[in-house]
Design a protein around this motif. Structure first.
Motif, PDB file in Angstrom:
ATOM      1  N   ASP A   2       0.862  -1.072  -0.291  1.00  0.00           N
ATOM      2  CA  ASP A   2      -0.232  -0.302   0.410  1.00  0.00           C
ATOM      3  C   ASP A   2       0.902   0.857  -0.416  1.00  0.00           C
ATOM      4  N   TRP A  25       0.535   3.977   1.726  1.00  0.00           N
ATOM      5  CA  TRP A  25       0.604   5.102   2.800  1.00  0.00           C
ATOM      6  C   TRP A  25       1.270   3.714   3.910  1.00  0.00           C
ATOM      7  N   ILE A  57       5.642   4.189   2.593  1.00  0.00           N
ATOM      8  CA  ILE A  57       6.167   5.480   2.901  1.00  0.00           C
ATOM      9  C   ILE A  57       6.970   5.775   4.675  1.00  0.00           C
ATOM     10  N   SER A  58       5.271   4.507   5.591  1.00  0.00           N
ATOM     11  CA  SER A  58       5.211   5.237   6.245  1.00  0.00           C
ATOM     12  C   SER A  58       6.599   4.029   7.263  1.00  0.00           C
TER      13      SER A  58
END
Length: 99
Positions: free
Chosen positions: A71, A73, A76-77
């Motif tokens: 995913d 996000w 990114i996290s």
């Protein structure tokens, strides 16, 4: 091979970047109307360049974040979580330093 939606987006951005880098500027350079409206032609030329640059950076960024998850996000996290605490990769062919 099945691409995740985020990887598919990266491929689409890469194709868009290639299209905006070569055939679109060539077609604009061959057009006859820019002589009649140079301000509009300059604005269009700059927007093509900006969109191509942003899509190229976005494509490479999405491909670079691929090992961090499926995913966007999550990628990114996970990348931000490893930014300061994760191990630094060693270049594949660098000699080891003796201390």
């Amino acid at each position: 091979m099945v691409l995740s939606p985020v990887s598919g987006l990266a491929v689409a951005l890469g194709v868009l970047a290639l299209a905006l880098a070569w055939p679109v500027p060539v077609l604009l350079a061959r057009a006859k109307w820019p002589a009649a409206a140079p301000g509009l032609a300059l604005t269009l030329w700059q927007s093509i360049a900006l969109a191509g640059g942003i899509s190229m950076i976005g494509s490479l960024l999405l491909f670079g974040l691929e090992p961090f998850g499926d995913d966007l996000w999550a990628r990114i996290s996970a990348a931000l979580g490893n930014l300061f605490s994760g191990p630094l990769p060693r270049p594949p062919h660098s000699p080891r330093r003796s201390r």
